[in-house]
Design a protein around this motif. Structure first.
Motif, PDB file in Angstrom:
ATOM      1  N   HIS A  33     -14.019 -60.763 -50.597  1.00 25.95           N
ATOM      2  CA  HIS A  33     -13.029 -60.774 -49.526  1.00 25.95           C
ATOM      3  C   HIS A  33     -11.860 -59.901 -49.952  1.00 25.95           C
ATOM      4  O   HIS A  33     -11.433 -59.949 -51.117  1.00 25.95           O
ATOM      5  CB  HIS A  33     -12.554 -62.194 -49.228  1.00 25.95           C
ATOM      6  CG  HIS A  33     -13.620 -63.089 -48.675  1.00 25.95           C
ATOM      7  ND1 HIS A  33     -14.078 -62.987 -47.376  1.00 25.95           N
ATOM      8  CD2 HIS A  33     -14.325 -64.099 -49.239  1.00 25.95           C
ATOM      9  CE1 HIS A  33     -15.008 -63.900 -47.158  1.00 25.95           C
ATOM     10  NE2 HIS A  33     -15.192 -64.582 -48.280  1.00 25.95           N
ATOM     11  N   LEU A  34     -11.336 -59.127 -49.028  1.00 24.07           N
ATOM     12  CA  LEU A  34     -10.228 -58.218 -49.311  1.00 24.07           C
ATOM     13  C   LEU A  34      -8.960 -58.776 -48.671  1.00 24.07           C
ATOM     14  O   LEU A  34      -8.931 -59.072 -47.471  1.00 24.07           O
ATOM     15  CB  LEU A  34     -10.537 -56.825 -48.756  1.00 24.07           C
ATOM     16  CG  LEU A  34      -9.604 -55.692 -49.186  1.00 24.07           C
ATOM     17  CD1 LEU A  34      -9.707 -55.439 -50.690  1.00 24.07           C
ATOM     18  CD2 LEU A  34      -9.937 -54.412 -48.414  1.00 24.07           C
ATOM     19  N   TYR A  35      -7.914 -58.919 -49.482  1.00 23.04           N
ATOM     20  CA  TYR A  35      -6.639 -59.433 -49.007  1.00 23.04           C
ATOM     21  C   TYR A  35      -5.550 -58.376 -49.175  1.00 23.04           C
ATOM     22  O   TYR A  35      -5.512 -57.680 -50.201  1.00 23.04           O
ATOM     23  CB  TYR A  35      -6.253 -60.711 -49.765  1.00 23.04           C
ATOM     24  CG  TYR A  35      -7.182 -61.874 -49.472  1.00 23.04           C
ATOM     25  CD1 TYR A  35      -6.925 -62.739 -48.413  1.00 23.04           C
ATOM     26  CD2 TYR A  35      -8.319 -62.090 -50.249  1.00 23.04           C
ATOM     27  CE1 TYR A  35      -7.783 -63.798 -48.129  1.00 23.04           C
ATOM     28  CE2 TYR A  35      -9.184 -63.149 -49.972  1.00 23.04           C
ATOM     29  CZ  TYR A  35      -8.898 -63.992 -48.914  1.00 23.04           C
ATOM     30  OH  TYR A  35      -9.754 -65.035 -48.636  1.00 23.04           O
ATOM     31  N   GLN A  52     -15.754 -70.887 -56.910  1.00 22.07           N
ATOM     32  CA  GLN A  52     -14.343 -70.692 -57.235  1.00 22.07           C
ATOM     33  C   GLN A  52     -13.879 -69.316 -56.769  1.00 22.07           C
ATOM     34  O   GLN A  52     -14.605 -68.331 -56.891  1.00 22.07           O
ATOM     35  CB  GLN A  52     -14.129 -70.823 -58.747  1.00 22.07           C
ATOM     36  CG  GLN A  52     -14.564 -72.161 -59.328  1.00 22.07           C
ATOM     37  CD  GLN A  52     -13.707 -73.307 -58.847  1.00 22.07           C
ATOM     38  OE1 GLN A  52     -12.566 -73.463 -59.276  1.00 22.07           O
ATOM     39  NE2 GLN A  52     -14.239 -74.116 -57.930  1.00 22.07           N
ATOM     40  N   ASN A  53     -12.655 -69.253 -56.233  1.00 23.07           N
ATOM     41  CA  ASN A  53     -12.071 -67.983 -55.800  1.00 23.07           C
ATOM     42  C   ASN A  53     -11.451 -67.269 -56.999  1.00 23.07           C
ATOM     43  O   ASN A  53     -10.480 -67.765 -57.591  1.00 23.07           O
ATOM     44  CB  ASN A  53     -10.986 -68.226 -54.744  1.00 23.07           C
ATOM     45  CG  ASN A  53     -11.564 -68.438 -53.367  1.00 23.07           C
ATOM     46  OD1 ASN A  53     -12.760 -68.285 -53.153  1.00 23.07           O
ATOM     47  ND2 ASN A  53     -10.708 -68.805 -52.427  1.00 23.07           N
ATOM     48  N   SER A 117       0.249 -71.253 -57.448  1.00 20.79           N
ATOM     49  CA  SER A 117       0.679 -71.646 -56.105  1.00 20.79           C
ATOM     50  C   SER A 117       1.736 -70.716 -55.536  1.00 20.79           C
ATOM     51  O   SER A 117       1.819 -70.536 -54.311  1.00 20.79           O
ATOM     52  CB  SER A 117       1.197 -73.088 -56.119  1.00 20.79           C
ATOM     53  OG  SER A 117       2.320 -73.216 -56.983  1.00 20.79           O
ATOM     54  N   LYS A 118       2.550 -70.078 -56.368  1.00 21.41           N
ATOM     55  CA  LYS A 118       3.619 -69.206 -55.874  1.00 21.41           C
ATOM     56  C   LYS A 118       3.079 -67.950 -55.208  1.00 21.41           C
ATOM     57  O   LYS A 118       3.753 -67.343 -54.387  1.00 21.41           O
ATOM     58  CB  LYS A 118       4.562 -68.826 -57.023  1.00 21.41           C
ATOM     59  CG  LYS A 118       5.420 -69.976 -57.503  1.00 21.41           C
ATOM     60  CD  LYS A 118       6.376 -69.527 -58.598  1.00 21.41           C
ATOM     61  CE  LYS A 118       7.263 -70.678 -59.062  1.00 21.41           C
ATOM     62  NZ  LYS A 118       8.192 -70.272 -60.140  1.00 21.41           N
ATOM     63  N   LEU A 123      -0.766 -64.833 -50.381  1.00 18.97           N
ATOM     64  CA  LEU A 123      -2.070 -64.187 -50.372  1.00 18.97           C
ATOM     65  C   LEU A 123      -2.920 -64.660 -49.203  1.00 18.97           C
ATOM     66  O   LEU A 123      -3.725 -63.895 -48.654  1.00 18.97           O
ATOM     67  CB  LEU A 123      -2.775 -64.469 -51.700  1.00 18.97           C
ATOM     68  CG  LEU A 123      -4.078 -63.741 -51.992  1.00 18.97           C
ATOM     69  CD1 LEU A 123      -3.846 -62.242 -52.004  1.00 18.97           C
ATOM     70  CD2 LEU A 123      -4.652 -64.199 -53.326  1.00 18.97           C
ATOM     71  N   GLY A 124      -2.754 -65.911 -48.809  1.00 22.42           N
ATOM     72  CA  GLY A 124      -3.519 -66.446 -47.689  1.00 22.42           C
ATOM     73  C   GLY A 124      -4.792 -67.147 -48.097  1.00 22.42           C
ATOM     74  O   GLY A 124      -5.615 -67.484 -47.247  1.00 22.42           O
TER      75      GLY A 124
END
Length: 282
Positions: A33-35, A52-53, A117-118, A123-124
């Protein structure tokens, strides 16, 4: 701008690389996936945690996992720190017993644990790990940004530049005017960043453009400069805009900054570790 986890220190990470791909063996492509147009996130395994991401970042070393993943695996280690542009943040160093991304697998090696988390909110998506060259450097690979697939081999591209590769980072020679800068190749940074200490005797003009982004420590403020000439290897890519981190702490490093690969506007990007060539097509 998201500047993720650049660590300007290193240590011997040890461990075993398992399953290096034999030449000519056909390995299925790995989807991603591209963010934000440049950040590559794949699905992999951390210990016994599947799906896991994992963000692939050639500018991060050593690799890192999120504190939530370490807690699920009941892993603890020693207190340490991560050196970023603007500050040092507290982290933990642990031994991760197993990690796998597609055909790449690594066992019993040291990683850092930090709170992602920050950056995850901007990032979404949730991040479970940031994977650096201590894993990625085991195998040449090509990122196809249009098809959103990674193939585990080098590929011939229209443009190319030589790079130097160590156990921690990939560096390229970036020529601007009468200066040769040594830059880290960083897939986790959107464009060109020049460290403040590299501005001396550099041919540039200040731009009125300012902005801010986030890394693991929080807000990173920057101001842009314009480089009238820019070459990567024999490839002319300038004039070019670069960012200078305003709140950067003094960093003792042999590098002058980092080059985010989106600067090259690639459709495909090839990392050939055998011949030490960075290739791109746009």
């Amino acid at each position: 701008m998201t500047v993720l986890a650049l660590s300007l220190w290193s240590y011997a990470s040890g461990g075993d690389l398992v399953g290096t791909i034999p030449k000519n063996e056909q390995i299925p492509d790995l989807p991603f996936h591209l963010y934000q147009g440049y950040l590559v996130v794949v699905e992999g395994r951390i210990g016994n945690l599947d799906h896991q991401n994992l963000l692939l970042d050639t500018g991060t070393s050593p690799s890192m996992i999120d504190s939530s993943a370490a807690k699920k695996l009941d892993l603890s280690g020693t207190a340490d720190g991560i050196s970023l542009f603007n500050k040092q943040i507290a982290a933990e160093r642990i031994v991760l017993h197993d990690l796998q991304i597609g055909p790449l697998r690594r066992r019993d090696f040291q990683v850092m644990v930090a709170d992602f988390s920050k950056i995850a909110n901007d990032l979404g998506t949730h991040l479970d790990g940031v994977i650096g060259l201590d894993v990625l450097g085991a195998q040449s690979f090509t990122i196809d940004y249009k098809k959103q697939r990674i193939s585990f081999h080098a590929s011939r591209q229209r443009h190319s530049a030589p790079f130097s590769a160590g156990p921690q980072f990939i560096t390229v020679k970036f020529n601007t005017g009468n200066r040769e800068l040594h830059l880290l190749v960083d897939t986790g940074t959107p464009h060109l960043v020049i460290f403040k200490q590299a501005l001396q005797d550099l041919d540039y003009e200040w731009s009125p453009v300012t902005g801010s982004g986030k890394n693991l420590s929080g807000i990173v403020s920057y101001r842009d400069i314009i480089l009238p000439k820019a070459m990567l290897g024999a490839e002319i890519i300038g004039p070019e805009r670069a960012s200078v981190v305003v709140n950067q702490k003094n960093v003792e490093t042999e590098y002058d900054g980092l080059i985010g690969v989106s600067l090259l506007r690639p459709n495909q990007l090839s990392f050939d570790f055998e011949n030490r060539v960075l290739g791109w097509n746009n």
